[in-house]
Design an enzyme around this catalytic site. Structure first.
Site, PDB file in Angstrom:
ATOM      1  N   ARG A  31      49.267  34.710  26.935  1.00 50.35           N
ATOM      2  CA  ARG A  31      48.842  36.088  26.698  1.00 50.35           C
ATOM      3  C   ARG A  31      49.908  36.849  25.947  1.00 50.35           C
ATOM      4  NH1 ARG A  31      45.660  37.966  32.117  1.00 50.35           N
ATOM      5  NH2 ARG A  31      44.746  35.891  32.118  1.00 50.35           N
ATOM      6  N   SER A 122      41.771  38.115  29.750  1.00 55.27           N
ATOM      7  CA  SER A 122      41.190  38.540  31.015  1.00 55.27           C
ATOM      8  C   SER A 122      41.171  40.057  31.197  1.00 55.27           C
ATOM      9  CB  SER A 122      41.950  37.872  32.155  1.00 55.27           C
ATOM     10  OG  SER A 122      41.276  38.065  33.354  1.00 55.27           O
ATOM     11  N   HIS A 123      41.863  40.551  32.199  1.00 57.44           N
ATOM     12  CA  HIS A 123      41.797  41.963  32.546  1.00 57.44           C
ATOM     13  C   HIS A 123      42.704  42.833  31.668  1.00 57.44           C
ATOM     14  CE1 HIS A 123      44.968  39.924  34.656  1.00 57.44           C
ATOM     15  NE2 HIS A 123      45.601  41.067  34.762  1.00 57.44           N
ATOM     16  N   LYS A 135      43.100  30.647  27.124  1.00 52.08           N
ATOM     17  CA  LYS A 135      43.118  29.876  28.371  1.00 52.08           C
ATOM     18  C   LYS A 135      42.652  28.464  28.031  1.00 52.08           C
ATOM     19  CE  LYS A 135      41.945  33.632  31.613  1.00 52.08           C
ATOM     20  NZ  LYS A 135      41.169  33.957  32.823  1.00 52.08           N
ATOM     21  N   ASP A 286      35.638  41.756  35.314  1.00 50.68           N
ATOM     22  CA  ASP A 286      36.738  41.975  34.366  1.00 50.68           C
ATOM     23  C   ASP A 286      36.388  41.459  32.975  1.00 50.68           C
ATOM     24  OD1 ASP A 286      36.931  39.240  34.796  1.00 50.68           O
ATOM     25  OD2 ASP A 286      39.108  39.224  34.672  1.00 50.68           O
ATOM     26  N   ASP A 288      36.873  38.735  31.198  1.00 44.43           N
ATOM     27  CA  ASP A 288      36.293  37.408  30.995  1.00 44.43           C
ATOM     28  C   ASP A 288      35.342  36.985  32.110  1.00 44.43           C
ATOM     29  OD1 ASP A 288      38.480  37.212  32.730  1.00 44.43           O
ATOM     30  OD2 ASP A 288      38.891  35.145  32.168  1.00 44.43           O
ATOM     31  N   ASP A 290      35.577  36.632  35.418  1.00 43.82           N
ATOM     32  CA  ASP A 290      35.902  35.827  36.601  1.00 43.82           C
ATOM     33  C   ASP A 290      36.260  36.671  37.819  1.00 43.82           C
ATOM     34  OD1 ASP A 290      38.302  36.582  35.499  1.00 43.82           O
ATOM     35  OD2 ASP A 290      39.151  34.555  35.379  1.00 43.82           O
ATOM     36  N   ARG A 291      36.492  37.971  37.618  1.00 38.76           N
ATOM     37  CA  ARG A 291      36.831  38.824  38.769  1.00 38.76           C
ATOM     38  C   ARG A 291      35.656  39.712  39.162  1.00 38.76           C
ATOM     39  NH1 ARG A 291      42.863  41.127  38.150  1.00 38.76           N
ATOM     40  NH2 ARG A 291      43.788  39.215  37.332  1.00 38.76           N
ATOM     41  N   THR A 353      49.658  31.929  43.755  1.00 38.65           N
ATOM     42  CA  THR A 353      48.778  32.759  42.927  1.00 38.65           C
ATOM     43  C   THR A 353      48.290  32.001  41.697  1.00 38.65           C
ATOM     44  OG1 THR A 353      49.867  34.765  43.654  1.00 38.65           O
ATOM     45  CG2 THR A 353      48.772  34.870  41.527  1.00 38.65           C
ATOM     46  N   SER A 374      43.315  39.532  44.156  1.00 42.21           N
ATOM     47  CA  SER A 374      43.192  40.225  42.877  1.00 42.21           C
ATOM     48  C   SER A 374      41.739  40.250  42.386  1.00 42.21           C
ATOM     49  CB  SER A 374      44.080  39.556  41.843  1.00 42.21           C
ATOM     50  OG  SER A 374      43.805  38.166  41.781  1.00 42.21           O
ATOM     51  N   LYS A 385      37.306  31.215  39.278  1.00 41.07           N
ATOM     52  CA  LYS A 385      36.720  32.296  40.042  1.00 41.07           C
ATOM     53  C   LYS A 385      35.535  32.818  39.243  1.00 41.07           C
ATOM     54  CE  LYS A 385      40.480  35.462  38.608  1.00 41.07           C
ATOM     55  NZ  LYS A 385      41.421  34.550  37.936  1.00 41.07           N
ATOM     56  N   ARG A 505      54.584  43.377  41.697  1.00 47.25           N
ATOM     57  CA  ARG A 505      53.466  43.516  42.634  1.00 47.25           C
ATOM     58  C   ARG A 505      54.006  43.443  44.056  1.00 47.25           C
ATOM     59  NH1 ARG A 505      49.514  43.223  38.991  1.00 47.25           N
ATOM     60  NH2 ARG A 505      49.224  41.405  37.621  1.00 47.25           N
TER      61      ARG A 505
HETATM   62  C1  VG1 Z   1      46.987  37.934  38.136  1.00 49.73           C
HETATM   63  C2  VG1 Z   1      46.493  37.888  39.561  1.00 49.73           C
HETATM   64  C3  VG1 Z   1      46.149  36.463  39.947  1.00 49.73           C
HETATM   65  C4  VG1 Z   1      45.109  35.910  38.956  1.00 49.73           C
HETATM   66  C5  VG1 Z   1      45.653  36.030  37.547  1.00 49.73           C
HETATM   67  C6  VG1 Z   1      44.649  35.585  36.498  1.00 49.73           C
HETATM   68  O1  VG1 Z   1      48.175  37.189  38.006  1.00 49.73           O
HETATM   69  O2  VG1 Z   1      47.442  38.422  40.441  1.00 49.73           O
HETATM   70  O3  VG1 Z   1      45.668  36.439  41.268  1.00 49.73           O
HETATM   71  O4  VG1 Z   1      44.815  34.568  39.238  1.00 49.73           O
HETATM   72  O5  VG1 Z   1      46.000  37.389  37.271  1.00 49.73           O
HETATM   73  O6  VG1 Z   1      43.497  36.351  36.590  1.00 49.73           O
HETATM   74  P1  VG1 Z   1      49.628  37.850  38.012  1.00 49.73           P
HETATM   75  O7  VG1 Z   1      50.588  36.727  37.735  1.00 49.73           O
HETATM   76  O8  VG1 Z   1      49.624  38.917  36.977  1.00 49.73           O
HETATM   77  O9  VG1 Z   1      49.811  38.440  39.377  1.00 49.73           O
HETATM   78  V1  VG1 Z   1      42.474  36.511  35.292  1.00 49.73           V
HETATM   79  O10 VG1 Z   1      41.183  37.295  35.798  1.00 49.73           O
HETATM   80  O11 VG1 Z   1      43.422  36.432  34.087  1.00 49.73           O
HETATM   81  O12 VG1 Z   1      41.932  35.047  34.869  1.00 49.73           O
HETATM   82 CO    CO Z   2      39.756  37.302  34.372  1.00 48.22          CO
END
Ligand code: VG1
Ligand code: CO
Length: 552
Positions: A31, A122-123, A135, A286, A288, A290-291, A353, A374, A385, A505
């Site tokens: 990313r 993702s988010h 990814k 989110d 992509d 998955d959340r 995680t 998350s 997810k 976090r």
């Molecule tokens: C965050 C979340 C983690 C999740 C990851 C990818 O990671 O805390 O639980 O699996 O994002 O999510 P980090 O290292 O920033 O805490 V996503 O929706 O990118 O696929």
């Molecule tokens: Co995501």
């Protein structure tokens, strides 16, 4: 005969002036800012390393798509041409390049692909000034393990050239069969297979009955990938009124929003549900897909609790009617699911995680459901997810129980006790300050045991490490844990998905048994611990921030 076939395209080897040294994937893919990805050869370097590392590229099938953010189309064009140069026999790509992460996972499995490339950060926000990401998933449909991403990173550090063909890539406007030289390009609708899978897992008739009773719902796709999926599922098959899916058109910059389904970034939906009475159910996904965030009328479901509720009620869904093999949660996720697993008499695993750690447990049949604090929950139906899966699962439970979301939560806590839980994020902290804070706290851990903390005593303090029960691999440095004598705990870790400075976090958890006070505001219930960790880690002093940027 293919609809558009090109003559044998020209193969080119492009030399890099110097290798890129910063292509280390984080918690979930590589990313970076869109700008960084737009540097000449930057994306190509990473993709070259992926094609050199992924088993089976020669003659294999790859799944390709993304969340529609800025850069999606350009990346698909490059990856198609690089795939042809590396001898893939087929790439399955989706119309408009729209493919959610869980739908990609499903396609990889269903079509026996060697893996998939999902273009998403993702988010993280998108757009020319936002972030882009790549990814890479393996043949089981799940995120590739650390051994793979480490090897890709090593490869990029010394990469001298990459292979690509010069060719016009097919239009993604409509499904069709095309080719680039010897490589087939199959353009399919990215929604169809996913919808089919959901219909196998859940009882759509029952959910439709619920939605047709007096059950107004609001789903916020946040202008990201789930819009077309949610429209087909909720408004199409399940009969929710048009307009139930909000912000349903994927946009390159997500309409300027931040496609992270939490109370801060999905505040519009949160206000609809928490401050008004128009809707009985609300959910958001989110970037992509998955959340998921689940809301009821005047009720927010904490994601850790959501996993526990799904586990406790799993048998209402046809897919899980025979019970669960086991469950897993990431370490910072609350132990709410552990309590349910204990009562059900099934195993509960604690992983670091990131979804990649669930893959082995799912493949080995040790778990059926898993989740993260998350806003991530999923099952053995794919190896990611899955946001809309969680939404449908909740609707299935509500269709069965015919009560409010708030009632489900209250009854759950009355039965299992309540894990008060909150995550405090300090985003975009200066990197040095964040690492200084982390290193200092880590060095203090050995001396913490026996000390007082928020009116309790510290019983253990460590940096979490994980031994995979399936392949024995060991992963260290997964978060600083401060465990208290009453079972409460605080965890502190640095994010592996941010792109600006560092994100700290802090995860806070405190258990109240079913006989205790179950109706507190989590911030109040955790107030003592919040103050204690702020003091111990010198949060305000070292970050210059007097409060977190996001509280969940
Ligand atoms: C965050 C979340 C983690 C999740 C990851 C990818 O990671 O805390 O639980 O699996 O994002 O999510 P980090 O290292 O920033 O805490 V996503 O929706 O990118 O696929
Ligand atoms: Co995501």
């Amino acid at each position: 005969m293919t609809a558009s076939a090109s003559a044998e395209p020209t193969h080119t080897l492009v030399r890099l002036d110097a290798p890129f040294t910063d292509q280390k994937p984080g918690t979930s893919g590589l990313r970076k800012s869109s700008r960084q990805f737009e540097q000449p050869h930057y994306l190509e370097s990473f993709v070259e390393a992926v094609f050199r590392t992924l088993p089976g590229v020669q003659g294999g099938t790859l799944v390709l798509g993304g969340d529609g953010r800025y850069g999606n189309a350009r990346a698909i064009d490059i990856i198609l041409r690089m795939g042809a140069a590396h001898g893939l026999s087929k790439v399955i790509v989706t119309t408009a390049g729209i493919l959610s992460t869980p739908a990609a996972s499903n396609l990889i499995r269903k079509r026996q692909a060697i893996g998939g490339i999902i273009l998403s950060a993702s988010h993280n926000p998108g757009g020319a000034e936002g972030d882009f990401g790549v990814k890479v998933n393996g043949a089981n449909g799940g995120p590739t393990p650390a051994s793979f991403t480490d090897a890709v990173f090593e490869c990029t550090k010394t990469l001298e050239q990459y292979a690509i063909v010069e060719a016009r890539t097919p239009s993604l406007d409509a499904p069709g069969k095309h080719s680039i030289g010897a490589m087939d390009v199959e353009v399919i609708d990215g929604v169809d297979d996913f919808v089919e899978l959901m219909q196998e897992l859940f009882d759509f008739d029952r959910i439709r009955d619920l939605i047709r009773s007096d059950f107004p719902l609001a789903f916020d796709a946040m202008h990201a990938v789930t819009g077309p999926y949610a429209r087909r599922l909720l408004e199409g098959l399940l009969g929710a009124p048009a307009g139930s899916v909000r912000h349903g058109t994927p946009l390159e910059n997500f309409g300027g929003g931040h496609p992270d389904p939490n109370l801060t970034y999905a505040h519009e939906l949160a206000e609809l549900l928490l401050d008004g009475d128009e809707y009985r159910f609300g959910a958001a996904c989110d970037g992509d897909g998955d959340r998921n965030m689940i809301l009821g009328q005047r009720c927010f479901v904490n994601p850790s609790d959501s996993l526990a509720v799904l586990t406790a009620n799993a048998t209402v869904a046809p897919a899980y009617a025979n019970g669960l093999a086991g469950v897993a949660r990431s370490m910072p996720t609350s132990a709410a699911v552990d309590v349910v697993a204990k009562e059900l008499g099934i195993d509960c695993f604690e992983t670091p995680t990131g979804w990649k750690f669930f893959g082995n447990l799912l493949d080995a049949g040790k778990i059926t459901l898993c989740g993260e604090e998350s806003f991530g929950t999923g099952s053995n139906h794919v190896r990611e997810k899955d946001g809309l899966w969680a939404v449908l699962f909740w609707l299935q439970i509500l269709a069965e129980r015919r009560c409010s979301v708030a009632d489900i939560m209250t009854e759950h806590w009355k039965r299992f006790g309540r894990h008060y839980y909150s995550r405090h994020d300090y985003e975009a902290v200066a990197s040095e300050a964040a690492h200084g804070l982390y290193d200092r706290l880590e060095s203090m851990l050995p001396d913490l045991v026996g000390q007082a903390f928020a009116g309790r005593t510290i019983s253990a303090a460590d940096n979490f490490s994980y031994t995979d029960p399936v392949d024995g691999s060991v992963t260290t440095g997964q978060g600083l844990r401060i465990l208290l004598d009453d079972g409460s705990r605080v965890v502190l870790r640095l994010s592996g998905t941010g792109t600006k400075g560092a994100t700290i976090r802090i995860y806070l958890e405190s258990y109240v048994p079913s006989s205790g006070d179950l109706n507190q505001d989590p911030q109040t219930a955790l107030a003592g611990m919040i103050t204690a960790i702020n003091d111990l880690a010198e949060l305000e002093q070292r970050t210059g921030m007097d409060k977190p940027t996001v509280i969940t």
